[in-house]
Write a protein that holds these residues in place. Structure first.
Motif, PDB file in Angstrom:
ATOM      1  N   GLU A 179     -30.293 -18.983  -7.292  1.00 15.46           N
ATOM      2  CA  GLU A 179     -30.040 -18.818  -8.427  1.00 15.46           C
ATOM      3  C   GLU A 179     -30.627 -19.397  -9.428  1.00 15.46           C
ATOM      4  OE1 GLU A 179     -31.286 -15.575 -11.133  1.00 15.46           O
ATOM      5  OE2 GLU A 179     -30.837 -15.422  -8.693  1.00 15.46           O
ATOM      6  N   LEU A 180     -29.531 -20.346  -9.683  1.00 17.46           N
ATOM      7  CA  LEU A 180     -29.983 -21.561 -10.663  1.00 17.46           C
ATOM      8  C   LEU A 180     -31.523 -21.944 -11.103  1.00 17.46           C
ATOM      9  CD1 LEU A 180     -29.216 -23.877 -12.987  1.00 17.46           C
ATOM     10  CD2 LEU A 180     -28.629 -24.928 -11.400  1.00 17.46           C
ATOM     11  N   LEU A 181     -32.139 -22.249  -9.650  1.00 18.21           N
ATOM     12  CA  LEU A 181     -32.915 -23.316  -9.104  1.00 18.21           C
ATOM     13  C   LEU A 181     -34.091 -22.270  -9.650  1.00 18.21           C
ATOM     14  CD1 LEU A 181     -32.519 -24.932  -5.616  1.00 18.21           C
ATOM     15  CD2 LEU A 181     -32.256 -25.868  -8.236  1.00 18.21           C
ATOM     16  N   ARG A 182     -34.353 -20.560  -9.836  1.00 20.98           N
ATOM     17  CA  ARG A 182     -34.846 -19.690 -10.259  1.00 20.98           C
ATOM     18  C   ARG A 182     -34.880 -19.979 -11.528  1.00 20.98           C
ATOM     19  NH1 ARG A 182     -36.147 -16.289  -6.011  1.00 20.98           N
ATOM     20  NH2 ARG A 182     -36.668 -14.663  -7.997  1.00 20.98           N
ATOM     21  N   GLU A 183     -33.941 -19.700 -12.152  1.00 25.49           N
ATOM     22  CA  GLU A 183     -34.201 -19.732 -13.406  1.00 25.49           C
ATOM     23  C   GLU A 183     -33.895 -20.768 -14.124  1.00 25.49           C
ATOM     24  OE1 GLU A 183     -29.513 -19.695 -14.454  1.00 25.49           O
ATOM     25  OE2 GLU A 183     -29.405 -17.823 -13.660  1.00 25.49           O
ATOM     26  N   LEU A 184     -33.790 -22.491 -13.483  1.00 24.40           N
ATOM     27  CA  LEU A 184     -34.970 -23.538 -13.518  1.00 24.40           C
ATOM     28  C   LEU A 184     -36.055 -23.960 -14.045  1.00 24.40           C
ATOM     29  CD1 LEU A 184     -32.530 -26.239 -13.012  1.00 24.40           C
ATOM     30  CD2 LEU A 184     -32.589 -24.900 -15.762  1.00 24.40           C
ATOM     31  N   ASN A 185     -36.239 -22.967 -12.268  1.00 21.53           N
ATOM     32  CA  ASN A 185     -38.128 -22.525 -12.624  1.00 21.53           C
ATOM     33  C   ASN A 185     -38.744 -21.868 -13.197  1.00 21.53           C
ATOM     34  OD1 ASN A 185     -39.835 -20.642 -11.145  1.00 21.53           O
ATOM     35  ND2 ASN A 185     -40.195 -22.342 -10.483  1.00 21.53           N
ATOM     36  N   ALA A 186     -38.146 -20.416 -14.146  1.00 27.22           N
ATOM     37  CA  ALA A 186     -38.576 -19.873 -14.691  1.00 27.22           C
ATOM     38  C   ALA A 186     -38.804 -20.272 -15.675  1.00 27.22           C
ATOM     39  CB  ALA A 186     -37.475 -18.772 -14.851  1.00 27.22           C
ATOM     40  N   GLY A 187     -37.657 -20.973 -16.490  1.00 30.60           N
ATOM     41  CA  GLY A 187     -37.754 -22.418 -17.664  1.00 30.60           C
ATOM     42  C   GLY A 187     -38.343 -23.061 -18.044  1.00 30.60           C
ATOM     43  N   GLY A 188     -39.905 -23.233 -16.771  1.00 28.48           N
ATOM     44  CA  GLY A 188     -40.836 -24.240 -16.225  1.00 28.48           C
ATOM     45  C   GLY A 188     -41.005 -25.565 -14.874  1.00 28.48           C
ATOM     46  N   ALA A 189     -39.512 -24.967 -14.646  1.00 26.29           N
ATOM     47  CA  ALA A 189     -40.003 -26.711 -14.073  1.00 26.29           C
ATOM     48  C   ALA A 189     -40.203 -26.307 -12.809  1.00 26.29           C
ATOM     49  CB  ALA A 189     -38.036 -26.682 -13.185  1.00 26.29           C
ATOM     50  N   THR A 190     -41.298 -27.512 -11.712  1.00 20.06           N
ATOM     51  CA  THR A 190     -41.649 -27.770 -10.791  1.00 20.06           C
ATOM     52  C   THR A 190     -40.597 -27.451  -9.103  1.00 20.06           C
ATOM     53  OG1 THR A 190     -44.064 -28.073 -11.536  1.00 20.06           O
ATOM     54  CG2 THR A 190     -43.622 -27.987  -9.383  1.00 20.06           C
ATOM     55  N   ILE A 191     -40.273 -26.483  -8.361  1.00 17.05           N
ATOM     56  CA  ILE A 191     -39.318 -27.494  -7.449  1.00 17.05           C
ATOM     57  C   ILE A 191     -39.941 -26.963  -6.127  1.00 17.05           C
ATOM     58  CG2 ILE A 191     -36.587 -26.472  -7.222  1.00 17.05           C
ATOM     59  CD1 ILE A 191     -36.547 -26.167  -9.899  1.00 17.05           C
ATOM     60  N   LEU A 192     -38.974 -27.360  -5.180  1.00 15.62           N
ATOM     61  CA  LEU A 192     -40.132 -27.048  -3.517  1.00 15.62           C
ATOM     62  C   LEU A 192     -38.240 -27.857  -3.636  1.00 15.62           C
ATOM     63  CD1 LEU A 192     -42.311 -29.289  -5.346  1.00 15.62           C
ATOM     64  CD2 LEU A 192     -43.025 -29.589  -2.243  1.00 15.62           C
ATOM     65  N   VAL A 193     -37.474 -26.645  -2.516  1.00 13.33           N
ATOM     66  CA  VAL A 193     -36.567 -26.344  -1.209  1.00 13.33           C
ATOM     67  C   VAL A 193     -37.087 -26.445   0.247  1.00 13.33           C
ATOM     68  CG1 VAL A 193     -34.133 -25.423  -1.134  1.00 13.33           C
ATOM     69  CG2 VAL A 193     -35.941 -25.259  -3.535  1.00 13.33           C
ATOM     70  N   ILE A 194     -36.517 -27.751   0.080  1.00  9.81           N
ATOM     71  CA  ILE A 194     -36.739 -27.930   1.513  1.00  9.81           C
ATOM     72  C   ILE A 194     -35.319 -27.548   2.692  1.00  9.81           C
ATOM     73  CG2 ILE A 194     -36.252 -30.020   3.871  1.00  9.81           C
ATOM     74  CD1 ILE A 194     -38.619 -30.191   0.541  1.00  9.81           C
ATOM     75  N   THR A 195     -35.585 -26.163   3.218  1.00 12.68           N
ATOM     76  CA  THR A 195     -34.781 -26.172   4.019  1.00 12.68           C
ATOM     77  C   THR A 195     -34.795 -25.407   5.547  1.00 12.68           C
ATOM     78  OG1 THR A 195     -33.267 -24.168   4.048  1.00 12.68           O
ATOM     79  CG2 THR A 195     -34.869 -23.819   2.974  1.00 12.68           C
ATOM     80  N   HIS A 196     -33.789 -24.916   6.603  1.00 13.30           N
ATOM     81  CA  HIS A 196     -33.570 -24.241   7.571  1.00 13.30           C
ATOM     82  C   HIS A 196     -33.800 -22.923   7.863  1.00 13.30           C
ATOM     83  CE1 HIS A 196     -30.292 -25.385   7.950  1.00 13.30           C
ATOM     84  NE2 HIS A 196     -29.595 -24.150   8.780  1.00 13.30           N
ATOM     85  N   ASP A 197     -33.042 -22.266   6.535  1.00 14.37           N
ATOM     86  CA  ASP A 197     -33.067 -21.793   6.702  1.00 14.37           C
ATOM     87  C   ASP A 197     -33.773 -20.404   5.950  1.00 14.37           C
ATOM     88  OD1 ASP A 197     -31.528 -18.666   5.714  1.00 14.37           O
ATOM     89  OD2 ASP A 197     -29.912 -20.102   5.092  1.00 14.37           O
ATOM     90  N   GLY A 198     -34.774 -19.383   7.025  1.00 10.15           N
ATOM     91  CA  GLY A 198     -36.109 -19.138   6.770  1.00 10.15           C
ATOM     92  C   GLY A 198     -35.386 -17.516   5.700  1.00 10.15           C
ATOM     93  N   ASP A 199     -33.989 -17.330   5.612  1.00 12.24           N
ATOM     94  CA  ASP A 199     -33.800 -16.187   5.264  1.00 12.24           C
ATOM     95  C   ASP A 199     -33.389 -16.700   3.396  1.00 12.24           C
ATOM     96  OD1 ASP A 199     -32.926 -14.019   6.615  1.00 12.24           O
ATOM     97  OD2 ASP A 199     -31.103 -14.258   7.404  1.00 12.24           O
TER      98      ASP A 199
END
Length: 233
Positions: free
Chosen positions: A185-205
């Motif tokens: 949720e924090l990453l989503r908020e930071l993205n809404a504030g303009g940050a470009t974010i790529l998250v690497i994960t094995h978790d499909g959910d």
């Protein structure tokens, strides 16, 4: 208008073992400023190799990588280090915080060394801590924080240099599900504030909660949600 901050064109990576290992096979995609992207795939799919290429920690065997408009494939190690310091923020599964220094000092250490005065470094570190909701813990030691708070400090350290891209490698992997959800949720908020974010994960959910998903399998991008037609079109 959003600009391209990351471009990959037909990127391959082959390790010279016998037989050779083709970790990436002609990967092409573009990330625009302000996107929030999940790169998802099982173990052995090529995610880690792709992370190293995206973060300029490794060079492709062929193809083109542009970060913030600059073709990085042929640059010297010194120039690559400068690009990492200026344009890329890293968040890892392990927090990699220094226990003997304060939270503020840990975040300030994420600033590229460009002659900024100590007061300016502290001011920018405090601003980054404010963005992740931890300004009031600036004087604490990492050992005094919860796992979720420590990951927030690591995110603040990645943001403090105001990079073009933040790469997060399994950022919830060491956290319980509730704390992990708060980090997403924090990453989503930071993205809404303009940050470009790529998250690497094995978790499909987890990946399903992101507006764009790149699915990696056997060294290829087998699905890019941005390339799908809109429903009803």
């Amino acid at each position: 208008m959003a600009t391209n901050v990351l471009e990959l064109e037909r990127v391959t990576k082959t390790y010279g073992t016998r037989p050779p290992v083709h970790a990436l096979r002609g990967v092409s995609f573009t990330v625009r400023s302000g996107e929030l992207v999940a790169i998802v795939g099982p173990s052995g799919s090529g995610k880690s190799t792709l992370l190293h290429i995206l973060g300029t920690l490794d060079r492709p065997s062929s193809g083109t990588v542009r970060i913030d408009g600059q073709d990085v494939a042929a640059l010297s190690d010194r120039r690559l280090a400068e690009i990492r310091a200026r344009s890329i923020g890293f968040v890892f599964q392990q927090f990699f915080l220094t226990e003997r220094t304060t939270v503020l000092e840990n975040v300030a250490d994420g600033l590229p060394y460009g002659g900024a005065a100590p007061a300016e470094r502290r001011e920018r570190a405090a601003e980054a801590l404010g963005r992740v909701g931890l300004r009031d813990r600036a004087g604490s030691r990492p050992s005094e924080l919860s796992g979720g708070q420590r990951q927030r400090v690591a995110i603040a350290r990645a943001l403090v240099g105001r990079p073009a891209i933040v790469l997060a490698d399994e950022p919830t992997g060491n956290l319980d599900s509730g704390t992990g959800a708060s980090i997403i949720e924090l990453l989503r908020e930071l993205n809404a504030g303009g940050a470009t974010i790529l998250v690497i994960t094995h978790d499909g959910d987890l990946a399903a909660r992101f507006p764009r998903r790149l699915h990696v399998l056997d060294g290829r991008i087998v699905d890019d949600s941005a390339a799908r037609p809109l429903e009803g079109v």
